[in-house]
Write a protein that holds these residues in place. Structure first.
Motif, short mmCIF file in Angstrom:
data_model
loop_
_atom_site.label_atom_id
_atom_site.label_comp_id
_atom_site.label_asym_id
_atom_site.label_seq_id
_atom_site.Cartn_x
_atom_site.Cartn_y
_atom_site.Cartn_z
N PRO A 38 20.66 31.75 -54.36
CA PRO A 38 20.58 30.32 -54.68
C PRO A 38 21.93 29.68 -55.02
O PRO A 38 22.08 28.47 -54.87
N ILE A 39 22.89 30.46 -55.50
CA ILE A 39 24.16 29.88 -55.98
C ILE A 39 24.91 29.13 -54.89
O ILE A 39 25.34 27.98 -55.10
N PRO A 40 25.10 29.70 -53.68
CA PRO A 40 25.76 28.91 -52.63
C PRO A 40 25.02 27.63 -52.28
O PRO A 40 25.63 26.61 -51.96
N LEU A 41 23.69 27.68 -52.34
CA LEU A 41 22.91 26.48 -52.05
C LEU A 41 23.10 25.42 -53.13
O LEU A 41 23.10 24.22 -52.85
N ILE A 42 23.26 25.87 -54.39
CA ILE A 42 23.54 24.92 -55.47
C ILE A 42 24.88 24.24 -55.23
O ILE A 42 25.03 23.03 -55.41
N HIS A 43 25.87 25.02 -54.80
CA HIS A 43 27.17 24.43 -54.46
C HIS A 43 27.05 23.43 -53.31
O HIS A 43 27.76 22.42 -53.27
N GLU A 44 26.15 23.72 -52.37
CA GLU A 44 25.95 22.82 -51.23
C GLU A 44 25.32 21.51 -51.69
O GLU A 44 25.70 20.42 -51.21
N ILE A 45 24.37 21.58 -52.62
CA ILE A 45 23.69 20.37 -53.10
C ILE A 45 24.61 19.57 -54.01
O ILE A 45 24.61 18.33 -54.00
N PHE A 46 25.41 20.28 -54.85
CA PHE A 46 26.31 19.62 -55.80
C PHE A 46 27.76 19.94 -55.40
O PHE A 46 28.39 20.83 -55.98
N PRO A 47 28.32 19.25 -54.40
CA PRO A 47 29.68 19.59 -53.95
C PRO A 47 30.77 19.33 -54.99
O PRO A 47 31.85 19.91 -54.91
N ASP A 48 30.47 18.47 -55.99
CA ASP A 48 31.48 18.13 -56.99
C ASP A 48 31.35 18.94 -58.28
O ASP A 48 32.04 18.65 -59.26
N LEU A 49 30.49 19.95 -58.29
CA LEU A 49 30.28 20.69 -59.53
C LEU A 49 31.53 21.49 -59.89
O LEU A 49 32.31 21.91 -59.02
N THR A 50 31.71 21.70 -61.18
CA THR A 50 32.81 22.54 -61.67
C THR A 50 32.32 23.76 -62.42
O THR A 50 33.06 24.71 -62.63
N HIS A 51 31.02 23.73 -62.82
CA HIS A 51 30.51 24.84 -63.61
C HIS A 51 28.99 24.88 -63.50
O HIS A 51 28.33 23.83 -63.49
#
Length: 711
Positions: A39-52
């Protein structure tokens, strides 16, 4: 004869080619099972501006997504919150992301075991279904399929051939998102009972004293002593700050009276007529006034002087809370009520219309008591007083009790209500036909027309319209569920399939597998109708020699045993090899799938044109599974005569699926209960024993000596 043999060879070649292509396609495509996704790469895909991304914590389990120090969303897995079995008996696990306002940002499939998806529908369609949630709100009422313009319902496009799967996905997504949103305070818990907006009676007034208004509850009281306050801070850093000694425990800390001042009996008695008239004239539509009278701890404090907000009191109603600003406040200079005590603070607070305050619903006054830990830091606790408006003060409309939320199973059955009723009528028609079969078969034309019409209904409605084609996969799913944690909910998710299985089970016990295979199986009905048309236009038919035909019966049992063995190792693997059944291609997907599957199903139908029900006779694992019940059937209603088989072979030759042995015995494991043999049995022009008996009767009549009455 030579032409028939050539046709037979050609058809067999077509079938073998289609089967080979199907196996190739299955090995390369249908057996592909997507591994669980991280799920982590998908979270990065949904939230491209996340830092943490935080650890998955809380109840329910949630990832909190940050951009620097700001929370930009939340993510969670549906299996952690709402683990709902889908068509395969296993849940579809999804990653769902929402923003702090409760808007869906994404829904991604992490893992599924759905056979209808893996074998028949591209995964891209499943992902496209999940994308429909983007931009919708957690508070929206979402429903898969349908187009009824119901209030507050948003309809999501379903997925043809995977209705149960996407309905389970929708419930898992919405149920999980609702639990997460409530736990995070994004949405409030839904009310069980809704009280429509009440109206204060403007003309109901009675002159009263202070004691009367206190006694009947028109004015309520919140009183605290210092012991109660000290106990509220026990265990906190402020436990010993401003703590009362033993002699001070019973001293009054706060004594506050509160009421709705725009109720005429309350407001006019407390404020006097002139002040009450001024108050009512200043209130705008849907605004209300609350009066607070207090001694001891100040309910006003001094925060409103600096920030314009009264930070020591707030009103609670229906789970909502609101405070007052300085513009909502008016001082009360005097009370005109007989017997009223003196108060240090007396104030009117206006409840503005945007708070949607309902005078007919119970509310609470919450008093916040704060203790300073230092120049800046402080701790607070709260105390609440309840208020209930007396019935004779307000016009309360009847409460609205929302219908309880239906379970997924109940929703499905409610939506399929019409189909269920029609199907039950059809099943009742079949059963009644069997009970009165001896009457029906005496009318061959009506019997054949009735049966052909019923087969058309089976193909068009049960098959193509309702997707009511049973499969050997259902048998394996039932066995797996029976050996693990059995639950009827899994099987009740598809009403048509459930009812057909119940009908198949009942008819198997009473008459054997013949009734389902001959009347209710859509693929069997389609084959029979095609073959009837082929015979009508004089297409040559071929039948295998009895010895070959009898041995080919074993193929479907071997297929069944092979699939059963695979299911013991892996149900998903068995479901893929169960593609030897062309049912999914023909009815669920309506030939809209990869060409090898279409070619295979088409080849079987083409062979059937020359040899009736070729697939049913030799290859169908479902028919093999159903025929195992033959030894326990209760009734044998297909009539036979001693002459059947020896010397008469009329029925055996006319049986178009060769279910009658040369000795005249009907093999009920292979019979499809078409009743053609029974039509012949009662037909004096076709049945040789009946014709012979008729000739004897005629000769007897010819030789009969006429009797004379000598009297």
């Amino acid at each position: 004869m030579i032409n028939i043999q050539r046709n037979l060879q050609c058809v067999v070649y077509i079938f073998l080619l289609a089967a080979a292509l199907l196996c190739t396609s299955m090995s390369a495509n249908a057996l592909f099972v997507s591994p669980p996704k991280d799920p982590i790469p998908l979270i990065h895909e949904i939230f491209p501006d996340l830092t943490h991304i935080s650890e998955k914590t809380g109840d329910p389990l949630v990832w909190t997504i940050y951009q620097d120090s700001e929370i930009i969303g939340y993510a969670f897995e549906t299996n952690d919150i709402a683990k709902i079995p889908a068509y395969s008996g296993e849940p579809v696990n999804m990653l769902v992301a929402i923003n702090p306002q409760g808007v869906y940002l994404g829904a991604k499939v992490l893992e599924h075991h759905e056979p209808i998806i893996l074998a028949g529908i591209p995964e891209s369609k499943l992902h496209a279904f999940a994308e429909q949630y983007d931009g919708l709100s957690v508070s929206d009422r979402l429903k898969v399929g349908g187009n009824n313009q119901q209030e507050n319902i948003i309809h999501i496009d379903g997925l043809s051939g995977a209705t149960v799967t996407v309905m389970v996905m929708n419930v898992a997504i919405t149920k999980s998102a609702t639990k997460v949103a409530r736990s995070l305070g994004i949405i409030s818990a839904s009310q069980e009972i809704i009280q429509p907006m009440s109206t204060i009676y403007p003309d109901v007034y009675q002159k009263s004293s202070w004691q009367t208004l206190i006694g009947d509850g028109s004015i309520r009281r919140l009183t605290l002593n210092r012991k109660m306050v000290d106990e509220a801070f026990v265990g906190t850093a402020a436990e010993h700050i401003d703590k009362a000694n033993a002699d001070q425990k019973e001293d009054m800390f706060a004594d506050i009276y509160f009421a709705q001042a725009n109720i005429p009996t309350v407001g006019r008695n407390l404020l006097g007529d002139a002040e009450y008239q001024w108050l009512m004239s200043s209130l705008k539509p849907n605004e209300h006034a609350i009066i607070l009278l207090g001694n001891g701890y100040s309910f006003k404090g001094s925060g409103y002087v600096r920030g314009g907000i009264f930070d020591r009191i707030q009103i609670l109603q229906n789970g909502d809370a609101f405070a007052f600003r300085d513009l909502d406040h008016n001082r009360v200079t005097d009370l005109y009520l007989e017997g009223a005590p003196l108060f240090k603070e007396m104030s009117l607070f206006i409840v503005r219309a945007q708070h949607e305050f309902n005078p007919g619903v119970d509310w609470q006054l919450e008093l916040l008591v704060r203790r300073q830990l230092g120049a800046v830091d402080s701790l607070f606790t709260s105390f609440k007083g309840d208020y209930h408006t007396l019935d004779h003060y307000v016009d309360r409309p009847a409460v609205i009790i929302p219908e309880p939320e239906l379970t997924l199973t109940q929703q499905v059955w409610q939506e399929k209500n019409t189909e269920v009723i029609i199907l039950v009528i059809l099943l009742s028609t079949v059963v009644m036909s069997l009970f009165f079969q001896d009457i029906l078969v005496r009318h061959p034309t009506f019997m054949h027309n009735f049966r052909h019409a019923f087969l058309i209904v089976t193909v068009v409605f049960i098959g193509w319209s309702w997707g009511g084609q049973l499969s050997v996969v259902n048998v394996f799913t039932f066995l797996q569920a029976f050996m693990t944690d059995f639950s009827w909910d899994l099987f009740l998710l598809d009403p048509i399939i459930f009812i057909l299985w119940c009908a198949a089970a009942v008819t198997m016990i009473l008459w054997g597998r013949a009734v389902y295979c001959g009347w209710l199986c859509p693929f069997g009905a389609l084959q029979e109708l095609l073959n009837i048309f082929a015979r009508y236009i004089k297409i040559p038919q071929f039948e295998l020699p009895w010895a070959v035909h009898e041995r080919l019966w074993a193929i479907k049992y071997l297929i069944l045993l092979g699939l059963f063995g695979l299911s013991m190792e892996s149900l998903a693997l068995a479901e893929q090899f169960a593609e030897i059944e062309p049912f999914k291609t023909t009815f669920l997907l309506k030939f809209d799938r990869e060409w090898p599957f279409v070619l295979y199903a088409s080849a079987l139908l083409i062979i059937n044109i020359f040899n009736r029900k070729f697939f049913c006779r030799y290859l169908c694992p479902l028919g093999a599974a159903l025929s195992t019940s033959n030894s326990v059937r209760l009734f044998s209603w297909l009539r036979r005569r001693p002459e059947c088989g020896q010397p008469c072979k009329t029925c055996a030759k006319e049986c178009e699926i060769q279910a009658i042995h040369p000795d005249g015995e009907i093999n009920m494991r292979e019979c499809h209960y078409c009743l053609d043999c029974q039509v012949t049995y009662f037909n004096e022009e076709k049945c040789p024993p009946l014709k012979k008996l008729a000739r004897k009767k005629n000769r007897f009549k010819e030789n009969e000596i006429e009797t004379v009455n000598v009297a």
